[in-house]
Scaffold this active site. Structure first.
Site, short mmCIF file in Angstrom:
data_model
loop_
_atom_site.label_atom_id
_atom_site.label_comp_id
_atom_site.label_asym_id
_atom_site.label_seq_id
_atom_site.Cartn_x
_atom_site.Cartn_y
_atom_site.Cartn_z
N SER A 116 0.89 -1.15 0.00
CA SER A 116 0.00 0.00 0.00
C SER A 116 0.93 1.20 0.00
O SER A 116 1.71 1.40 0.94
CB SER A 116 -0.89 -0.01 1.24
OG SER A 116 -1.72 1.14 1.23
N GLU A 356 -2.12 11.13 12.08
CA GLU A 356 -2.36 9.80 12.62
C GLU A 356 -1.72 8.70 11.80
O GLU A 356 -1.36 7.64 12.33
CB GLU A 356 -3.87 9.55 12.75
CG GLU A 356 -4.58 10.43 13.77
CD GLU A 356 -4.86 11.85 13.29
OE1 GLU A 356 -4.68 12.11 12.07
OE2 GLU A 356 -5.25 12.70 14.12
#
Lengths: 615, 615
Positions: A116, A356
């Site tokens: 990814s 995050e």
């Protein structure tokens, strides 16, 4: 290695990439070929790595952020003698260690799962931070990125942070081959465009022709000697370099070469060069787990304490007992209460600001280096890092994630701040542990026990105060539950956790006053779930009522059902959950509006019991 | 308004922010006070907006990306006469339109829900793109950001794209008050640091003292006349500006002022100035839905077609029938097959490169402007945008999300590319629709019908070919299912969708040959789920076996259970799902290894039937 040898090695890496993809009938040879010179030079002249001892603390770390270029990585392993010819040709086949995208579950030299895009650099920042501030063994972290993936915001979170932290042990190599999957990237071969961006964030940049062996050699030398800031080598390359049929052409992404044999001939044929990779310097790990005494905070029954406070206090205590525990936060440490840890262990606290993805990437990087990270933010904002969590589970990284401000019980702030989908997200993660404590002592014990678990561990904490109902010596095994109300006359079982557990207890008392006895189970371990206790309660009471401060999909209610999907008879079931879109209101008003407060539980229970009577 | 009036207006916005938070007992007055001058000047002299007609196509759009500064927004609404004093003081109370963070569900002037930081700009890019390339009504998009949120990578995805698209109708104002939630930001008041970054990405930047009314006035004038690139006004401000007890102090984030009355006096007392906001120019919407004939692709029964192909082809057809349909993709249009739409409707195709948060933000921005977006990437990579999807649902945005490459059935690429958690994620989204077709005709029909739905619509497509089993005129109502095998002798019901539906059919045929009849249900509508059909099948056959190419948590199996959590008797249940961590292998090998192929289904069915006999 000299120029000619390096060129030969690069050609070998290309040939082996072509061969691996041809044998597999799929894969990404062209994306491997563009970076072959970069990889050859890195491997032969710059990387310090002992393939026989991948855990050597002095090893440089290498992260293939463009994970689809796995043929290049495996070709490099072969050149280094780590794998043989036969294994190379098992690429992408059932049972092979050489997967389509590299994973640490199978290969000892891979530290983090990629595939990814945009994740290698944030993880690299975590490894580099560990190197600088914890390990002190002097390793470098090399991250090979594609140009397409620089479109991912997570990359820029990491670029910002690496410069802010002066990570001069971090070197990024960007394989600017100008072609993404379906066509040209935004910036094509405009290296300056990338350099301007990296420079603006405070990086040292070097632009280079990625196929000019001497130039790349000099560039790597330059970045190795750069201090005070991270470096990026921006390398102009051609996708499919060396084979005219595919070189720099669109439509050649992610497929074997049209004629592998011809391509191999064009590349000068099969070679079998061996690289002697430089050994790492002697180094010792500094973070041997201190055997300190664990002195967890103790709370008195009846006191009112937010579970997030207990998290922070327990983690601070754990930090004294274990020298390998680190805390990471997304600029909300005063809310998550990670600040308690910060106060006592500032050297093991990592502020990632409001980023995050970076935060979870750093946690994975720390875990890769053997540290035990606890990363915290609002439960709602872990959704920001969902893909990082997914990839962490693929890589088998051991990280603790702590989500505060769970559910509509946070009150006035409204839905944007409410974690209402977090249990669903975390439960669906492979091999995860999901915990949702209802009181401070329970929280403290669970914080301590998660340190020793594998994989993704998620702890859900609450904003508001909860009464302490367990004593400080009570034990809470992972996969267990607590039966808090039980009698021979129980007509149904209420299953709850966290804030709704207290509502369930109130409801049980109200119902008892009305002559209806109900069992109450504290399902603090949402995954794994206590099948035995749930099954027994179902058999005894015939009916289960689940109550959760979470969406009805994928949370506690579904976790309970897990105990009954084995083909055996199932009890009657009723589920209370947050089905509305909350607005602003007090915590009590929120619970009532969502139909998950004591009154709603008692009403539902009465209905179920009456229905049973009718039957 | 002149300098003195603007200053007075700004003070009024501060006072009203203080009052609202004081009345609520919570909220973010200090974050409102820093931006009060910026907001006053924007409202009085630059914004063109008709508060009586929020849908006016010529209205400028304003996005409060720092959504926690909602008191400032509501104070501005009061100054503009849109809300009154009484309503202002209902802030954060049950039933009030004035939530802790602004949401379009309640307020007609709010277009997108904010409160999760770093989302306003990506959505603003979507609105600005609609303005430039679709609406052509000349509005400007103003986005007010905090400095803390510039740490979010999603911001830089948007910064990159806005410059790439030359969005000179987009103006970002950054309220650089140097203080985040728990302390100073990385860059404090270093405006140059931010300017360097924005400039490197190709933005026009202006640095200004955010409390110098004349300077801000000039800055806004400058950015309004800037062409060919987006602009950012970097404003140096003080958090809590105007009240010494809180101004520029740490520890004052997110709470009412310690002494509101004293603060109001210090700010010069309560005022009641009214602003005449400039009217927008006359404008007409250009995207009235064309009433074209919908000529969906038709596939012959027995043909083998990937459902992703059907998605692209159906969307292209839908684009001819409806002028308001737009397609957005994350640089994988050749994989998702959005490229079919691109080919036929290039003017309504938006390439967002590998930046999934941006992609969903753009989709939300398009939806805000009345367009019907279809955003596609790999199912796995929608996890990247989970928080954007969550916020879109809070805002009630109507977007279609199409995730391709679902499940382990993709084969050799391995787990990083497999959507195995997407159903859990999408089901837990409030008010979502989740569809998982198994053949090309079904896919085409579902693509068409989702255009008319509300909220988040998710369509899951597959990489490999599937046999066409439905005729082109078959209808597939949302919330429906198809019973594909049924007899009076059915001993159990297999529930499947997508690739596993075909496995279930094969298993049913095998079992029938062995004298075991099973019912098969195609549960293409995963949410809402067809409770009636499932319940009936359960009653007739006594036992349900669910099979899904997804993790066992939160997916099809849990969706089926939804039909049985109403307190009524439940059938026996068994669930087949992907419980392992897949590696590389062929699609058939993957299904077999995960235990969700025809052979596994038949084996599980036999076991269940035999158990029932024993009982």
């Amino acid at each position: 290695m000299n120029t000619r040898q390096l060129h030969e090695l690069a050609q070998q890496l290309r040939v082996d990439s072509v061969r691996a993809a041809a044998a597999a009938g799929s894969g990404h040879p062209t994306s491997s070929m563009s970076a072959a010179d970069l990889m050859a030079i890195l491997l032969a002249n710059h990387l310090r790595y002992d393939f026989d001892r991948p855990a050597h603390p002095g090893n440089d770390r290498f992260v293939l952020s463009k994970g689809h270029a796995s043929p290049l990585l495996y070709a490099a392993y072969k050149a280094a003698g780590a794998i043989n010819e036969t294994e190379l040709l098992t690429f992408r086949k059932l049972g092979s260690r050489l997967e389509g995208h590299p994973t640490p579950r199978r290969l000892p030299w891979v530290e983090t799962a990629t595939g990814s895009l945009g994740q290698g650099l944030p993880v690299g920042v975590g490894i580099a931070l560990a190197g600088k501030r914890l390990d002190h063994t002097g390793y470098r972290v090399w991250v090979l990125c594609g140009d397409s993936e620089l479109a991912e915001g997570s990359v820029w979170e990491a670029v910002e942070h690496a410069a802010y932290e002066h990570l001069d042990n971090l070197i990024v190599i960007v394989d600017v081959n100008r072609l993404g999957q379906r066509g040209p990237t935004r910036h094509g071969h405009d290296l300056d465009a990338y350099a301007r961006r990296f420079k603006a964030f405070g990086w040292h940049t070097v632009e280079v022709d990625g196929h000019d062996v001497d130039a790349v050699e000099r560039a790597f030398g330059e970045v190795r000697s750069t201090t005070g800031q991270p470096s990026v080598v921006l390398a102009r390359t051609l996708k499919g370099k060396g084979v005219a049929a595919v070189q720099d052409r669109e439509g050649m992404h992610g497929k074997p070469l049209p004629d592998a044999d011809e391509a191999i001939t064009e590349l000068g044929g099969v070679r079998d060069l061996r690289v002697e990779v430089q050994s790492p310097p002697a180094a010792r790990m500094l973070h041997a787990v201190q055997g300190g005494h664990l002195d967890l905070p103790r709370y008195d029954i009846g006191d009112e304490v937010p579970t997030r406070d207990a998290y922070g206090q327990a983690l601070a205590a754990l930090g004294h007992a274990r020298g390998d525990v680190v805390a990471i936060d997304g600029e909300v440490g005063d809310s998550t209460r990670a600040e308690y840890f910060h106060k006592e262990h500032p050297e093991r606290y990592f502020e990632c600001y409001i980023a995050e993805q970076l935060m979870v990437g750093v946690a994975v990087g720390m875990a890769v280096r053997g540290w035990v990270p606890y990363a915290a933010t609002f439960a709602a904002f872990f959704t920001r890092a969902h893909d990082f969590i997914r990839m962490a589970s693929i890589g088998g990284a051991g990280v603790n994630l702590v989500g505060s401000h769970a559910g509509c019980a946070i009150g006035e702030d409204g839905p944007s701040q409410m974690g209402l989908e977090d249990l669903a997200m975390m439960r669906s993660v492979y091999d995860s542990t999901v915990l949702y404590p209802c009181d401070a002592n329970q929280t403290a014990r669970l914080v301590a026990s998660t340190a020793g678990l594998e994989g993704i561990r998620y702890l859900r904490t609450s904003r508001g105060k909860s009464p302490v109902i367990y004593g400080p010596t009570e034990e809470f095994p992972i996969g267990g539950s607590k039966v808090l109300r039980a009698s021979a006359e129980d007509r149904l079982t209420v299953v709850a956790a966290g804030v709704t557990l207290h509502e369930a207890l109130k409801a049980a008392d109200t119902l008892a006053d009305q002559g209806i006895r109900v069992r109450v189970i504290d399902l603090y371990s949402v995954k794994p779930v206590d099948r035995v206790t749930l099954r027994e309660a179902a058999e005894r009471t015939g009916c289960l009522l689940t109550v959760e401060d979470h969406r009805e999909e994928g949370g506690l209610g579904d976790a309970v059902l897990d105990a009954f999907t084995d083909g055996r008879p199932v009890p009657r079931l009723l589920r209370l959950a947050v089905r509305t879109m909350p607005g602003s209101a007090t915590p009590a008003e929120q619970l009532h509006a969502a139909g998950i407060d004591a009154e709603s539980i008692a009403a539902a229970a009465r209905l179920l019991v009456e229905e049973a009577v009718v039957r």
